[in-house]
Design a protein around this motif. Structure first.
Motif, PDB file in Angstrom:
ATOM      1  N   LYS A  36       0.847  -1.196   0.000  1.00 12.92           N
ATOM      2  CA  LYS A  36       0.000   0.000   0.000  1.00 12.92           C
ATOM      3  C   LYS A  36       0.878   1.240   0.000  1.00 12.92           C
ATOM      4  O   LYS A  36       2.098   1.161   0.096  1.00 12.92           O
ATOM      5  CB  LYS A  36      -0.923   0.007   1.222  1.00 12.92           C
ATOM      6  CG  LYS A  36      -2.001  -1.047   1.168  1.00 12.92           C
ATOM      7  CD  LYS A  36      -2.994  -0.849   2.283  1.00 12.92           C
ATOM      8  CE  LYS A  36      -4.142  -1.826   2.127  1.00 12.92           C
ATOM      9  NZ  LYS A  36      -5.268  -1.444   2.958  1.00 12.92           N
ATOM     10  N   THR A  88      -4.951   0.566  16.375  1.00 13.58           N
ATOM     11  CA  THR A  88      -5.416   1.848  15.853  1.00 13.58           C
ATOM     12  C   THR A  88      -4.578   2.276  14.655  1.00 13.58           C
ATOM     13  O   THR A  88      -5.118   2.731  13.638  1.00 13.58           O
ATOM     14  CB  THR A  88      -5.356   2.927  16.957  1.00 13.58           C
ATOM     15  OG1 THR A  88      -6.183   2.509  18.045  1.00 13.58           O
ATOM     16  CG2 THR A  88      -5.809   4.278  16.438  1.00 13.58           C
ATOM     17  N   GLU A  89      -3.256   2.126  14.731  1.00 17.64           N
ATOM     18  CA  GLU A  89      -2.381   2.487  13.621  1.00 17.64           C
ATOM     19  C   GLU A  89      -2.659   1.619  12.396  1.00 17.64           C
ATOM     20  O   GLU A  89      -2.675   2.118  11.266  1.00 17.64           O
ATOM     21  CB  GLU A  89      -0.918   2.367  14.038  1.00 17.64           C
ATOM     22  CG  GLU A  89      -0.502   3.424  15.037  1.00 17.64           C
ATOM     23  CD  GLU A  89       0.840   3.163  15.670  1.00 17.64           C
ATOM     24  OE1 GLU A  89       1.586   4.152  15.854  1.00 17.64           O
ATOM     25  OE2 GLU A  89       1.159   1.997  15.990  1.00 17.64           O
ATOM     26  N   LYS A  91      -5.521   0.182  11.623  1.00 14.40           N
ATOM     27  CA  LYS A  91      -6.816   0.616  11.064  1.00 14.40           C
ATOM     28  C   LYS A  91      -6.672   1.925  10.287  1.00 14.40           C
ATOM     29  O   LYS A  91      -7.245   2.070   9.205  1.00 14.40           O
ATOM     30  CB  LYS A  91      -7.859   0.760  12.176  1.00 14.40           C
ATOM     31  CG  LYS A  91      -8.322  -0.571  12.735  1.00 14.40           C
ATOM     32  CD  LYS A  91      -9.265  -0.392  13.879  1.00 14.40           C
ATOM     33  CE  LYS A  91      -9.612  -1.739  14.496  1.00 14.40           C
ATOM     34  NZ  LYS A  91     -10.422  -1.615  15.710  1.00 14.40           N
ATOM     35  N   LEU A  92      -5.912   2.874  10.825  1.00 11.68           N
ATOM     36  CA  LEU A  92      -5.674   4.141  10.122  1.00 11.68           C
ATOM     37  C   LEU A  92      -4.980   3.895   8.780  1.00 11.68           C
ATOM     38  O   LEU A  92      -5.363   4.467   7.762  1.00 11.68           O
ATOM     39  CB  LEU A  92      -4.795   5.073  10.974  1.00 11.68           C
ATOM     40  CG  LEU A  92      -5.491   5.845  12.072  1.00 11.68           C
ATOM     41  CD1 LEU A  92      -4.448   6.533  12.952  1.00 11.68           C
ATOM     42  CD2 LEU A  92      -6.441   6.859  11.497  1.00 11.68           C
ATOM     43  N   TYR A  93      -3.970   3.039   8.813  1.00 14.45           N
ATOM     44  CA  TYR A  93      -3.219   2.751   7.584  1.00 14.45           C
ATOM     45  C   TYR A  93      -4.113   2.086   6.548  1.00 14.45           C
ATOM     46  O   TYR A  93      -4.119   2.445   5.376  1.00 14.45           O
ATOM     47  CB  TYR A  93      -1.997   1.893   7.898  1.00 14.45           C
ATOM     48  CG  TYR A  93      -1.122   1.701   6.682  1.00 14.45           C
ATOM     49  CD1 TYR A  93      -0.391   2.757   6.165  1.00 14.45           C
ATOM     50  CD2 TYR A  93      -1.046   0.466   6.064  1.00 14.45           C
ATOM     51  CE1 TYR A  93       0.402   2.589   5.042  1.00 14.45           C
ATOM     52  CE2 TYR A  93      -0.244   0.289   4.941  1.00 14.45           C
ATOM     53  CZ  TYR A  93       0.475   1.356   4.433  1.00 14.45           C
ATOM     54  OH  TYR A  93       1.252   1.196   3.327  1.00 14.45           O
ATOM     55  N   GLU A  94      -4.895   1.097   6.989  1.00 12.09           N
ATOM     56  CA  GLU A  94      -5.778   0.398   6.049  1.00 12.09           C
ATOM     57  C   GLU A  94      -6.826   1.329   5.460  1.00 12.09           C
ATOM     58  O   GLU A  94      -7.209   1.200   4.306  1.00 12.09           O
ATOM     59  CB  GLU A  94      -6.434  -0.795   6.740  1.00 12.09           C
ATOM     60  CG  GLU A  94      -5.462  -1.925   7.013  1.00 12.09           C
ATOM     61  CD  GLU A  94      -6.074  -3.068   7.784  1.00 12.09           C
ATOM     62  OE1 GLU A  94      -7.244  -2.966   8.244  1.00 12.09           O
ATOM     63  OE2 GLU A  94      -5.372  -4.080   7.959  1.00 12.09           O
ATOM     64  N   LYS A  95      -7.279   2.306   6.243  1.00 13.41           N
ATOM     65  CA  LYS A  95      -8.313   3.231   5.770  1.00 13.41           C
ATOM     66  C   LYS A  95      -7.764   4.277   4.807  1.00 13.41           C
ATOM     67  O   LYS A  95      -8.399   4.605   3.801  1.00 13.41           O
ATOM     68  CB  LYS A  95      -8.959   3.927   6.972  1.00 13.41           C
ATOM     69  CG  LYS A  95     -10.082   4.863   6.595  1.00 13.41           C
ATOM     70  CD  LYS A  95     -10.757   5.422   7.818  1.00 13.41           C
ATOM     71  CE  LYS A  95     -11.920   6.339   7.408  1.00 13.41           C
ATOM     72  NZ  LYS A  95     -12.639   6.844   8.582  1.00 13.41           N
ATOM     73  N   TYR A  96      -6.569   4.819   5.082  1.00 13.06           N
ATOM     74  CA  TYR A  96      -6.092   5.973   4.321  1.00 13.06           C
ATOM     75  C   TYR A  96      -4.957   5.687   3.326  1.00 13.06           C
ATOM     76  O   TYR A  96      -4.680   6.523   2.485  1.00 13.06           O
ATOM     77  CB  TYR A  96      -5.639   7.071   5.284  1.00 13.06           C
ATOM     78  CG  TYR A  96      -6.787   7.629   6.085  1.00 13.06           C
ATOM     79  CD1 TYR A  96      -7.782   8.394   5.482  1.00 13.06           C
ATOM     80  CD2 TYR A  96      -6.901   7.358   7.444  1.00 13.06           C
ATOM     81  CE1 TYR A  96      -8.845   8.897   6.213  1.00 13.06           C
ATOM     82  CE2 TYR A  96      -7.970   7.868   8.183  1.00 13.06           C
ATOM     83  CZ  TYR A  96      -8.924   8.627   7.560  1.00 13.06           C
ATOM     84  OH  TYR A  96      -9.975   9.113   8.286  1.00 13.06           O
TER      85      TYR A  96
END
Length: 97
Positions: A36, A88-89, A91-96
């Motif tokens: 990604k 949390t990190e 999830k943030l990475y996967e989202k953005y």
């Protein structure tokens, strides 16, 4: 990209190994295994002359790491830190990314 394109100071290398259990080879593997994009760290207290970027990727043995670095003017990558990311990190990475 070549392995000598990664720059890790002695102080950072010691911190990675002692505090986070991360070896330079694992950082290299994450650069090669990244699928990604990169995210920029825009927090005021983490800003540098060159932007600070980060990504999350797995080592060849499946260890998930967050890699934080800056790209130098000469095209090398200066590692600021690397460690196992929090949920949390991830999830943030996967989202953005």
């Amino acid at each position: 990209m070549f392995q000598n394109d990664l720059k890790i100071s002695r102080r950072i290398a010691e911190k990675l190994q002692q505090k986070h259990g991360v070896e330079k080879e694992e950082v290299w593997e994450c650069f090669l295994n990244r699928v990604k994009g990169l995210l920029e760290d825009t927090r005021l207290d983490h800003q540098t002359d060159s932007p600070t970027f980060w990504f999350i990727a797995s080592t060849d043995h499946g260890k998930l790491l967050k890699i934080v670095f800056i790209e130098n003017i000469d095209g090398t990558y200066e590692i600021k830190t690397a460690y196992e990311p929090s949920n949390t990190e991830v999830k943030l990475y996967e989202k953005y990314a």
